[in-house]
Write a protein that holds these residues in place. Structure first.
Motif, PDB file in Angstrom:
ATOM      1  N   UNK A 101     -31.639  -0.508  74.625  1.00 48.88           N
ATOM      2  CA  UNK A 101     -31.411  -1.148  75.936  1.00 48.88           C
ATOM      3  C   UNK A 101     -29.949  -1.545  76.079  1.00 48.88           C
ATOM      4  N   UNK A 102     -29.450  -1.527  77.280  1.00 52.52           N
ATOM      5  CA  UNK A 102     -28.040  -1.822  77.534  1.00 52.52           C
ATOM      6  C   UNK A 102     -27.903  -3.251  78.030  1.00 52.52           C
ATOM      7  N   UNK A 103     -27.475  -4.128  77.133  1.00 53.16           N
ATOM      8  CA  UNK A 103     -27.256  -5.523  77.466  1.00 53.16           C
ATOM      9  C   UNK A 103     -25.782  -5.774  77.743  1.00 53.16           C
ATOM     10  N   UNK A 112     -18.670  -1.177  74.570  1.00 48.98           N
ATOM     11  CA  UNK A 112     -19.363  -0.428  75.624  1.00 48.98           C
ATOM     12  C   UNK A 112     -20.486   0.429  75.050  1.00 48.98           C
ATOM     13  N   UNK A 113     -21.314  -0.185  74.222  1.00 49.60           N
ATOM     14  CA  UNK A 113     -22.501   0.449  73.650  1.00 49.60           C
ATOM     15  C   UNK A 113     -22.147   1.671  72.786  1.00 49.60           C
ATOM     16  N   UNK A 114     -21.060   1.614  72.008  1.00 46.59           N
ATOM     17  CA  UNK A 114     -20.645   2.787  71.229  1.00 46.59           C
ATOM     18  C   UNK A 114     -20.765   2.589  69.724  1.00 46.59           C
ATOM     19  N   UNK A 116     -23.047   2.191  66.162  1.00 49.74           N
ATOM     20  CA  UNK A 116     -24.259   2.883  65.748  1.00 49.74           C
ATOM     21  C   UNK A 116     -25.514   2.119  66.137  1.00 49.74           C
ATOM     22  N   UNK A 117     -25.442   0.793  66.150  1.00 44.73           N
ATOM     23  CA  UNK A 117     -26.607  -0.023  66.464  1.00 44.73           C
ATOM     24  C   UNK A 117     -26.876  -0.120  67.963  1.00 44.73           C
ATOM     25  N   UNK A 118     -25.929   0.320  68.801  1.00 43.26           N
ATOM     26  CA  UNK A 118     -26.097   0.155  70.248  1.00 43.26           C
ATOM     27  C   UNK A 118     -25.976   1.456  71.028  1.00 43.26           C
ATOM     28  N   UNK A 119     -25.475   2.508  70.400  1.00 42.08           N
ATOM     29  CA  UNK A 119     -25.267   3.773  71.110  1.00 42.08           C
ATOM     30  C   UNK A 119     -26.592   4.502  71.333  1.00 42.08           C
ATOM     31  N   UNK A 120     -26.653   5.253  72.421  1.00 41.47           N
ATOM     32  CA  UNK A 120     -27.820   6.087  72.679  1.00 41.47           C
ATOM     33  C   UNK A 120     -27.790   7.313  71.773  1.00 41.47           C
ATOM     34  N   UNK A 292     -13.918  -0.418  63.438  1.00 40.11           N
ATOM     35  CA  UNK A 292     -14.324  -1.767  63.859  1.00 40.11           C
ATOM     36  C   UNK A 292     -15.813  -1.800  64.213  1.00 40.11           C
ATOM     37  N   UNK A 293     -16.289  -0.744  64.847  1.00 37.95           N
ATOM     38  CA  UNK A 293     -17.715  -0.684  65.152  1.00 37.95           C
ATOM     39  C   UNK A 293     -18.568  -0.615  63.904  1.00 37.95           C
ATOM     40  N   UNK A 294     -18.103   0.106  62.883  1.00 41.57           N
ATOM     41  CA  UNK A 294     -18.826   0.178  61.613  1.00 41.57           C
ATOM     42  C   UNK A 294     -18.841  -1.173  60.904  1.00 41.57           C
TER      43      UNK A 294
END
Length: 318
Positions: A101-103, A112-114, A116-120, A292-294
Motif C-alpha cells: 500500500x502507498x502511504x 517515494x516508495x522505492x 525494498x520494503x515499500x516498492x511494488x 540509503x534505502x537498504x
C-alpha cells in the motif's frame, strides 16, 4: 456569519459526495471481495477495531470465516487466518499479492516508495532483493558480524546482572531489546553504537534516536490520515509537511554516514563499506539513494531476522 454558513454548506456537500461515492464503490466495484461486517461511510470499519487487535480479528473470523475483508477508511484489508490459504498466498499467488500500500510516510521517508520494503513488484524490486540477498543478508555476510551480535548480547547480560546483583529485581525488557536491536544493526551497518555505553558521538546518537522514534510514531497504521484522506484536507497538510521535514533529516543523517565512510576510503568492514566498494564497479546499481534505502530496510524492517539470530546466539551460549 455568511462566510461561516457558506463553508459549512460546502463541507456538508463534500462529505455527502464522498459518502455517496464510497457506498457506490462498495456496492459495485468491491462486490467480489470476501465477506465483511457492515461498514460506515468514510470510516469503513475503523470504528469496530478494538484492542487487543488479535481478539477482534478472531471474533470476526468466527462470524465471517477464515478469509474476510475490512475497510480501514479508504484502504481495503483482507485478513487470512487459514494456514492453507496463507500458504497459497505466499506460493501460488505470491506475485499477485507482492505490492505494498502507498502511504504518505513511505512516499516521503522511503524515497517515494522505492525501498525494498515499500516498492511494488517489478524489475526495481527484484534488483533490490538480489542485492539484499547476496550482499547484505547472505549467510557469509551475516557470519562476518557474529562477533558483534555476541558482544551486544553480553552487554545486555552484564546490564541485567548489575540490576539484580542485590537479589531479584524487576526490569523493563522492551526498551532493552529495542536498544540491543538498534545497536547490533547499526554496528553492522556503520560500526557505531547509539544506545547505552561506549557511545562515541552523543550528538549523532541523539539525532539517530530522535529520527527512529519519529519514524516509528509516523508509521502508516498509527496515523488515521493514512486511511481517511479527508482528514488531510482538514489538517491542511500539516502532518504531511512534518513528514517531509522528517524525511529530509533522515536522508541527511544517512547521507552523512555514507560520506563519512567514503572519506575514509572504505577501510572498515561494515555494510556501508562493502556497498561503497561495489558502487565503484557498478555505480548504476549501487547509487547513494539505493544504499540509503537498504540501510532503512536493515534498520526498520528486519527485526524478526535479527531476533532469530539472537535466539541462535543465546542458544549457543555466547
Amino acid at each position: 456569519m455568511e462566510d461561516m454558513l457558506l463553508y459549512s454548506s460546502l463541507s456538508l456537500l463534500l462529505l455527502l459526495a464522498i459518502a455517496f461515492k464510497f457506498l457506490l464503490q462498495t456496492r459495485t466495484k468491491h462486490k467480489h471481495h470476501p465477506p465483511s461486517p457492515p461498514s460506515l461511510p468514510i470510516l469503513g470499519h475503523l470504528h469496530l477495531i478494538k484492542k487487543p487487535l488479535h481478539r477482534t480479528l478472531y471474533h470476526f473470523s468466527q462470524k465471517y470465516g477464515n478469509i474476510f475483508s475490512l475497510r480501514f477508511g479508504s484502504q481495503l484489508v483482507v485478513i487470512v487466518s487459514s494456514p492453507s490459504a496463507v500458504e497459497e498466498c505466499f506460493t501460488k499467488n505470491d506475485i499477485i499479492l507482492a505490492n505494498r500500500p502507498r502511504f504518505l510516510v513511505t512516499k516521503h521517508v522511503a524515497y517515494n516508495h522505492t525501498t525494498m520494503a515499500t516498492a511494488s513488484y517489478g524489475d526495481h524490486w527484484r534488483n533490490l532483493r538480489r542485492i539484499s540477498a547476496l550482499e547484505i543478508f547472505s549467510t557469509n555476510r551475516l557470519n562476518m558480524f557474529l562477533g558483534i551480535r555476541k558482544n551486544e548480547v553480553k552487554h545486555l547480560l552484564r546490564k541485567l546482572s548489575r540490576n539484580s546483583c542485590q537479589g531479584f529485581a524487576k526490569v523493563e525488557l522492551k526498551s532493552m531489546f529495542s536498544e540491543l536491536t538498534f545497536n547490533i544493526i547499526m554496528r553492522m551497518v556503520a560500526g557505531k553504537r547509539y544506545y547505552g555505553e561506549d557511545v562515541k558521538d552523543e550528538e549523532e546518537a541523539r539525532q539517530f534516536r530522535e529520527i527512529m522514534k519519529e519514524i516509528s510514531g509516523s508509521a502508516g497504521p498509527s496515523n488515521p490520515q493514512e486511511f481517511v484522506p479527508l482528514l488531510r484536507w482538514i489538517d491542511r497538510r500539516r502532518w504531511e509537511k512534518r513528514l517531509m521535514k522528517l524525511a529530509n533529516r533522515a536522508d541527511a543523517f544517512l547521507q552523512g554516514l555514507i560520506d563519512e565512510k567514503r572519506s575514509m576510503e572504505e577501510k572498515g568492514n561494515t555494510m556501508i563499506d562493502h556497498l561503497l566498494s561495489l558502487q565503484k564497479s557498478q555505480p548504476e546499481y549501487y547509487t547513494d539513494q539505493i544504499i540509503k534505502g537498504l540501510i532503512q530496510v536493515c534498520v526498520g524492517h528486519f527485526s524478526l531476522l535479527l531476533l532469530l539470530l539472537l535466539i541462535f546466539v543465546v542458544g549457543n551460549r555466547c
